[in-house]
Write an enzyme that holds these catalytic residues in place. Structure first.
Site, PDB file in Angstrom:
ATOM      1  N   ASP A 387       1.120  -1.142   0.407  1.00 39.36           N
ATOM      2  CA  ASP A 387       0.031  -0.001   0.108  1.00 39.36           C
ATOM      3  C   ASP A 387       1.343   1.013  -0.268  1.00 39.36           C
ATOM      4  OD1 ASP A 387      -2.050  -0.880  -0.710  1.00 39.36           O
ATOM      5  OD2 ASP A 387      -2.865  -0.112   1.683  1.00 39.36           O
ATOM      6  N   ASP A 439      -9.111  -4.211   2.197  1.00 35.35           N
ATOM      7  CA  ASP A 439      -8.393  -3.408   3.563  1.00 35.35           C
ATOM      8  C   ASP A 439      -9.788  -4.034   4.034  1.00 35.35           C
ATOM      9  OD1 ASP A 439      -6.822  -2.011   2.575  1.00 35.35           O
ATOM     10  OD2 ASP A 439      -8.429  -0.899   1.231  1.00 35.35           O
TER      11      ASP A 439
END
Length: 523
Positions: A387, A439
């Site tokens: 990320d 997520d």
């Protein structure tokens, strides 16, 4: 009261065949900024500012009419220089669109521009030179069409004189510009209205999206115990009885490396080959996995409440013995998925997308397991670094954030569906708040592990890990949205969720003297 420990005998596992592959592809392709939304500004704190060239980058609503027929609104971005657009627009602010000659707008136009919006293409000269030329020709505003399907931030350099541009300067993507230009074909009159709506101070969609994400993790973690039950590990599958003997997918440490490589390749593919067909491919994969998820969730709920439904089966060629529940639920789920795919751009399509996404994630967390926190650490730290790199570091290599560019998509083709989304009812843009499936799934794998670990070791909510990790996940997600509000840009949620979940279980395990057991567990 402690959670009942699972039976010592090995339960039959649910097979999912092709669904494993589809879910894995979605897991790798679902990397969008964890908390994303349509912000009114594109400020990044990095783009240069100079006196007279320090306007904030604002998101612009570009509405156009073809011979009086209003078309869909497009999205643009303002320049560092030029007049600031109003926050609201009215019909009286509409201006006729004119393509200058030359079409790049780098020289005095032979086409009259007085009181019009000059629609020029990017190239041959600087943004500032185009703006000066359009203003000198009498244009009321300049609308630039980018040479790629993205929005370029228009800035000044140290060598530029103070621009003192008195007209608004806006850029739209290549695909958006083509829509405007195609409307002008055949001599049709095109009018354009541009304004920059302000973002409301309160976003009512975020609390509901937060509840969906936290609820999905909690529900998926306890699903096999609360809904399926130890006495019924054989929920209906798409195949026959032999499919139920397949083993659950247990991740290993090497999965982290596989994730980094595969996910990066998928992301780069979507970045360099951003096209309608690739977007539709992801939609098809989402529909197939959503079909599996809907069937699984509905079937297990029915079987849980109807004992006789579990036993009713029919023999089918190739598939073998298939439950009647499957024969009823599967066609209904297929109809639901097809209707969503056909109407995915409708105002209420987000409801179907969220339902399919939640069901799919429940299925994933029943099929994919983390055996211990050694594997969890490798996977979540890799996802954390992934990320950070593709959101914050990739702009230094590729001139733009690869992950944000992929997540934003284009004005052509379907939007990427691997997100939970909620409409922003109080926003003039009528956009969506979103959170990527990854997520939810990556921290969810660890939360689900903590629930299985607590059950296996006879722990309850007070001395176990599950409740603490749920609180950690909820706190991390809250921090994500605080970051979204403060930074006015999409946030990589794993930046907050990995420390709040993995950090919680490691800290608690060390404090309780159980870190070694957690590290080498097999649940």
């Amino acid at each position: 009261m402690a959670f009942p420990a699972p039976s010592s005998s090995s339960p039959r596992r649910r097979g999912r065949g092709l669904a494993y592959l589809l879910v894995s592809v979605l897991l790798l392709a679902s990397r969008v900024p964890g908390a994303a939304g349509a912000d009114s500004e594109f400020e990044d704190g990095v783009s240069p500012k100079f006196p007279g060239c320090d306007n904030p980058f604002q998101k612009v609503k570009v509405t156009y009419w073809v011979d009086g027929d209003e078309r869909s609104s497009l999205t643009g971005i303002t320049a560092r220089f030029g007049e600031v657009l109003p926050a609201t627009g009215s019909d009286g602010d509409k201006r006729k669109a004119v393509v200058p000659a030359p079409k790049t707008g780098c020289a005095k136009s032979s086409a009259p521009l007085a009181s019009s919006i000059a629609v020029a293409e990017r190239g041959e000269c600087t943004f500032l030179e185009k703006a000066k030329t359009a203003e000198s020709g009498g244009a009321a505003a300049l609308l630039l069409i980018n040479d790629e399907d993205d929005l370029q931030k228009m800035v000044c350099t140290q060598n530029d004189t103070v621009p003192n541009i008195g007209i608004p300067v806006v850029m739209v993507s290549q695909s958006a510009g083509r829509k405007i230009l195609s409307g002008m074909d055949g001599g049709a009159k095109v009018d354009i209205l541009m304004y920059a709506p302000e973002k409301p101070s309160f976003d009512g969609a975020i609390p509901f999206l937060w509840l969906m994400a936290v609820g999905s993790v909690a529900c998926a973690s306890v699903w096999s115990f609360v809904v399926v039950g130890d006495e019924d590990k054989n929920a209906p599958t798409l195949g026959g009885e032999e499919a139920a003997d397949s083993e659950i997918v247990e991740l290993q440490t090497k999965t982290a490396l596989v994730f980094i490589v595969t996910a990066s390749l998928v992301l780069l593919f979507l970045f360099f080959f951003k096209s309608t067909w690739s977007a539709w491919l992801l939609v098809v994969l989402f529909c197939l996995s959503g079909l599996q998820g809907l069937h699984y969730v509905a079937s297990t709920l029915i079987v849980r409440t109807c004992d006789r439904c579990r036993e009713a089966k029919v023999a089918l060629p190739v598939l073998g013995n298939v439950t009647v529940v499957t024969l009823v639920i599967l066609p209904l789920a297929l109809i639901f998925v097809v209707v969503w795919a056909v109407h995915q751009n409708s105002p209420f399509a987000w409801v179907g997308q969220d339902l399919m996404g939640i069901c799919m994630m429940i299925l994933v967390l029943q099929v994919v397991h983390l055996p211990n926190i050694k594997v969890a650490t490798a996977l979540l730290v890799s996802a954390f670094m992934y990320d950070i790199f593709w959101v914050f570091i990739s702009p230094f290599i590729f001139k733009k954030s690869v992950m944000i560019t992929v997540a934003r998509g284009s004005d052509e083709g379907p939007s990427l569906p691997m997100v939970l989304k909620m409409p922003k009812e109080f926003d003039t843009w009528n956009g969506y708040d979103m959170i990527g499936f990854g997520d939810i799934l990556f921290p969810g794998l660890l939360v689900a592990f903590s629930f299985r670990y607590d059950r296996a070791n006879g722990k309850d909510l007070t001395d176990g890990y599950f409740l603490c990790l749920m609180i950690g996940y909820a706190f991390g997600l809250s921090c994500t949205y605080v970051g979204l509000y403060l930074m006015k840009s999409g946030q990589p949620a794993l930046l907050y969720l990995v420390p709040s979940t993995l950090g919680t279980i490691v800290t608690l395990g060390a404090k309780r003297g159980e870190l070694s057991q957690l590290w080498n567990a097999k649940v």
